[in-house]
Motif scaffolding. Structure first.
Motif, PDB file in Angstrom:
ATOM      1  N   PHE A  87      80.574 -13.062  -3.537  1.00 45.35           N
ATOM      2  CA  PHE A  87      79.462 -14.005  -3.402  1.00 45.35           C
ATOM      3  C   PHE A  87      78.598 -14.006  -4.662  1.00 45.35           C
ATOM      4  N   ALA A 145      80.120 -16.078  -7.261  1.00 40.14           N
ATOM      5  CA  ALA A 145      79.993 -17.502  -6.958  1.00 40.14           C
ATOM      6  C   ALA A 145      78.556 -17.991  -7.098  1.00 40.14           C
ATOM      7  N   GLY A 146      77.628 -17.084  -7.399  1.00 39.44           N
ATOM      8  CA  GLY A 146      76.234 -17.463  -7.577  1.00 39.44           C
ATOM      9  C   GLY A 146      75.436 -17.524  -6.297  1.00 39.44           C
ATOM     10  N   ASP A 147      76.023 -17.070  -5.195  1.00 39.65           N
ATOM     11  CA  ASP A 147      75.319 -17.080  -3.908  1.00 39.65           C
ATOM     12  C   ASP A 147      74.704 -15.703  -3.695  1.00 39.65           C
ATOM     13  N   VAL A 148      73.572 -15.480  -4.335  1.00 42.41           N
ATOM     14  CA  VAL A 148      72.963 -14.149  -4.330  1.00 42.41           C
ATOM     15  C   VAL A 148      72.498 -13.755  -2.930  1.00 42.41           C
ATOM     16  N   GLN A 149      71.962 -14.713  -2.184  1.00 41.65           N
ATOM     17  CA  GLN A 149      71.443 -14.374  -0.860  1.00 41.65           C
ATOM     18  C   GLN A 149      72.546 -13.905   0.086  1.00 41.65           C
ATOM     19  N   LYS A 150      73.712 -14.565   0.050  1.00 43.46           N
ATOM     20  CA  LYS A 150      74.822 -14.110   0.886  1.00 43.46           C
ATOM     21  C   LYS A 150      75.325 -12.741   0.424  1.00 43.46           C
ATOM     22  N   ASP A 208      72.975 -10.268   1.887  1.00 47.33           N
ATOM     23  CA  ASP A 208      73.234 -10.101   3.319  1.00 47.33           C
ATOM     24  C   ASP A 208      74.425  -9.180   3.569  1.00 47.33           C
TER      25      ASP A 208
END
Length: 334
Positions: free
Chosen positions: A101, A104-109, A112
């Motif tokens: 994640f 992919a640049g989805d830091v919040q996921k 989590d």
């Protein structure tokens, strides 16, 4: 092997269930191959073991780890997801999925999933360190410090959280804390370039510029493509009045940025480097320039410091020019 990725991963060891001796042999051979960096052999052994034990969650994690080390992030994510479906408490699977994640640049996921990893295995410091890194990236410095300290509570020998605490202290102007943390990191790993760089930044925060140059220069030899180290070294060189080497260092940093450039590098070169007007224009043209008051303050300080080298009216005109550009044109309170 990509060591920067490897430090983020957890190697899933041991059987998650009763397995055949043949499969266990394959999985053991795969783990040894991963540790040696022989990723091709590791994939072959894991695949052979999974043909015998298709629901082995830990083997799936290690297949994901191998693919991640090969930068096949999509393939790795698929294996981590399969592992989580079979074993929803598998900390290594959540940790690896979080790394995907992040890529992919989805830091919040990513955050989590790292939280899930720490819940599944609170005694393992790797997800805690990764949470610290993600929190720092999000600008949540207090959370980053908390996670790094929690990781050190689990394992006091860890270098990375110690270095990161030194970096944060330097950024916050707590020079003595930064120097103390960096010195501790160097005690753990005397050859560590990141720890040496953090020590240099600590001395820079203390405005002990000559010591800063010494440590940052040593770090830059081992980390020649680290823009943060190069920028800090350039500032330290500038403050020791070594303007030629400072310009060369900033230009090296811009080359690493492949021409796009960080605004603060263009600002520094706009003050005293070659092609000054062009660098100033490129800095101000950056989309995030107006959201960087810290960088603007640095530019003003650098500009004024260098203006003071000029005599009389030139000195006053130079300072007026920098104030006009930074305060008037940008409408930013610096």
């Amino acid at each position: 092997m990509n060591s920067s990725i490897l430090t983020l991963l957890l190697l899933a060891s041991g059987p998650a269930m009763a397995v055949s001796d043949a499969a266990l042999t394959y999985f053991s051979q795969a783990e040894k191959a991963i540790e040696k960096g022989d990723l091709g052999t590791a994939k072959e052994k894991i695949a052979a073991g999974l043909r015998l034990e298709p629901d082995h969650a830990n083997a799936m994690v290690n297949m994901g780890n191998v693919l991640l080390l090969e930068k096949d992030f999509k393939g790795a994510a698929g294996w981590y997801d399969k592992s989580i479906q079979i074993d929803p408490t598998n900390a290594a699977a959540f940790n690896g999925r979080a790394v995907c994640f992040m890529n992919a640049g989805d830091v919040q996921k990513a955050v989590d999933h790292w939280v899930r990893a720490t819940e599944a295995d609170p005694a393992n410091p790797t997800p805690l360190v990764n949470l610290g890194d993600a929190s720092k990236l999000l600008g949540e410095v207090a959370s980053a410090k908390r996670y790094y300290l929690l990781a050190l509570d689990v394992d006091r020998t860890l270098e990375r959280p110690t270095v990161q605490l030194a970096e944060i202290a330097a950024e916050e102007g707590e020079a003595d804390k930064a120097i103390a943390w960096a010195t501790t990191a160097l005690t753990k790993s005397p050859a560590s370039a990141p720890a040496r760089a953090a020590l240099g930044k600590g001395y820079a925060a203390k405005q002990d510029w000559y010591k800063a140059v010494d440590h940052l220069y040593a770090a830059s030899k081992a980390m020649p493509r680290d823009v943060g180290v190069l920028y800090a070294l350039g500032v330290a060189l500038m403050n020791t009045r070594q303007f030629g080497p400072a310009v060369d260092t900033f230009l090296s940093a811009l080359e690493v940025e492949e021409g796009a450039g960080d605004p603060k590098l263009h600002l520094q070169l706009g003050v005293f480097g070659p092609d000054r007007p062009d660098h100033e224009r490129r800095a101000i043209a950056q989309p995030d320039f107006a959201r960087q008051p810290g960088r603007i303050r640095m530019y003003r300080q650098v500009g004024i410091a260098l203006c003071r080298r000029r005599p009389g009216a030139q000195h006053d005109a130079c300072i007026d020019r920098h104030h006009a550009m930074l305060v008037g044109d940008q409408r930013i309170d610096v």
